[in-house]
Enzyme design. Sequence first.
Site, PDB file in Angstrom:
ATOM      1  N   ASP A 415       0.835  -1.267   0.021  1.00 35.32           N
ATOM      2  CA  ASP A 415      -0.071   0.061   0.031  1.00 35.32           C
ATOM      3  C   ASP A 415       0.897   1.363  -0.062  1.00 35.32           C
ATOM      4  O   ASP A 415       2.214   0.924   0.315  1.00 35.32           O
ATOM      5  CB  ASP A 415      -0.956  -0.141   1.356  1.00 35.32           C
ATOM      6  CG  ASP A 415      -2.126   0.766   1.036  1.00 35.32           C
ATOM      7  OD1 ASP A 415      -2.127   1.516   0.092  1.00 35.32           O
ATOM      8  OD2 ASP A 415      -3.013   0.860   1.963  1.00 35.32           O
ATOM      9  N   GLU A 470     -14.040   1.796   0.531  1.00 39.44           N
ATOM     10  CA  GLU A 470     -13.698   2.554   1.711  1.00 39.44           C
ATOM     11  C   GLU A 470     -13.720   3.966   1.823  1.00 39.44           C
ATOM     12  O   GLU A 470     -13.708   4.368   2.917  1.00 39.44           O
ATOM     13  CB  GLU A 470     -11.917   2.261   1.501  1.00 39.44           C
ATOM     14  CG  GLU A 470     -11.317   2.897   0.353  1.00 39.44           C
ATOM     15  CD  GLU A 470      -9.881   2.957   0.652  1.00 39.44           C
ATOM     16  OE1 GLU A 470      -9.168   1.953   0.839  1.00 39.44           O
ATOM     17  OE2 GLU A 470      -9.019   3.937   0.468  1.00 39.44           O
TER      18      GLU A 470
END
Length: 664
Positions: A415, A470
């Site tokens: 990430d 998200e």
Amino acid sequence: MKRILFCMLCLSAAIGLQAQKSFTLTSPDGKVKSDIAVGKTLTYDIQVDGRQILSPSAIDMKLTDGTQWCCNAKLAGNKKGSIRNEIASPLTRQASMKDECNTLTLSFKGNYSVEFRAYNEGVAYRLVYGGKKPFNVESEGVEYRLPADYTCIVPYVREDKFDEKKPEKQFFNSFENTYTTDNISKLDNRRYSFLPLIVDAGNGIKLCLTETHLENYPGLYLQADGQRFRGVNAPYPKDVKQGGHINAQMLVESREPFIAKVDGPRPFPWRIAMVSRRDTELADNNLSYLLAAPSRVDDVSWIKPGKVAWDWWNDWNLARVNFRTGVNNETYKYYIDFASQKGIEYIILDEGWAVSRKADLFQVVPAINLPELIAYGKERGVGLILWAGYWAFDRELERVCKHYSEMGVKGFKVDFMDRDDQLMTDFYYRAAAMAAKYHLLLDFHGAFKPAGLNRTYPNVVNFEGVNGLEQLKWSQASLDQPQYDCQIPFIRQAAGPMDYTQGAMRNAAKGHYYPCNSEPMSMGTRCHQLGLYMILESPLSMLCDSPTNYMELGGPCTDFIAQVPTVWDETKVLSGEIGQYIVTARRKGNTWYIGGITNWDARDVEVPTDFLGSGAYQAEMFLDGMNAHRRGDDYHYIREQRTFSGPLKVHLAPGGGFAIKLSK
């Protein structure tokens, strides 16, 4: 004297003829055509059904030594050809793909060439360097000139990254944003758009612009400039320092006056213009995969796609348990038990299992005992995937992969790369190769769009680069997520799979949504969430909600999404319009799964069933309930045996959807 003058005139004419050398390349069906002209500049256009939809657009590349490819270039040769092939495409939306196109290669003095391909589904080109001498690329000239003031659908780099005095700040971004729709003349010419994006040429014809085989070269942005898009690339990083989110990133402090270093022979990325006459053809376009470099992983049998029980979106928020939930072994054993009970292949330990701000994946927090969790999962048939900040993963790449592979970890979710300059795109390939060496899956978050890497390294099973679910942990109600959901299958997904992270069991009808970090909800209906498992392509697909919500609120919905496949033998996009709705059917073995979603407009759709063939099917159907327009979790569940002799009529509530499983 007259003879000399005559020879000079002949020579001049010959030079002029060479300067105006032109070629025509057509698709196999003859309906897509490109006229390519070699002269003062190298240009190409695109014509569909006899109408020019891309005006002559220049191709060039400028080197730091002043050399400029494709400008006043000396043509050394040309070669036409064709490809008629079918390639295996495991771990994707279909078992194989037809690769059929006509080709043209123009060779130039200076050890470079330009390759063109014309498919029924679009036109692509790339530059190729054949020499051995290293050099630096100052800039690449990419442009898309439009014949009229066409409407475009673009994802700008987010507003918070825009600084008119420092446009280079836009190169540090997460590649997540909703779409702006406007005429190209009205787009903000100060802001960059990342790929893919859409050009609506009218009469149903659209172009989807993207790139593939983005290896060791900076990604492409497009900037509106009058009646054209102009390509922009991130300059090569000169100075970088550790920082950013939990100190897990490398931030570019200064940049070189060039975009890429070239050490020897290499192809550059393919520039793709996908073509569609119906929007559904964009949602079914394979050019990004077909033009990527073939797999470098000889044996893919160890690569196991599947579903993932995810912890982060639901904030580790379990109920009716006798322990404090959070990043600890008790919580993750509970997730493992849930995954095992439902046949879910993996759980993920997202951010928090390693000590924060250290960028060191060997410093595990005291509340986590990884060997114990791995053994617990193995006994129950559930693998573990670990979250990793980009810099922590890269700084000790082989040591990390070797250590955790030997421990029994199945993969990493990497990430916060948030860049696509040359150093970063090189990292993607290095990481993919190293992970493959140790039989690890990779899911790239904080990532640019897929650009062929999933074909070259099939162990890279997913990419973010999407304004996914998200965002509904914190976004305001002004966000129109159902409309965005009906855009991405035609735009972002044309580049490849996405980790959207669907599966919410708290579902808000229009006007009922609010942001809530610890108890997040989706916009739209429960069946909208179920439909996304067929609409979106995610070989590694998340179940984003908490085990508590799945067990107490999910009912048959939980069992359905837990067993739905994530890779397919066949896919058919049955109907849809960008931003309005989409219906997709996918087959695994003898079983068909059909999903549909709509924007905030309620609608009735007719689902074709002629592709099913004769015979009875065991049908399992999830349809928007009678009151789904005011209560998002209302749904109607039907399980019955039936045959199909005509279209299936389905009503979709505002923000609604449906999911159907048909077993032969």
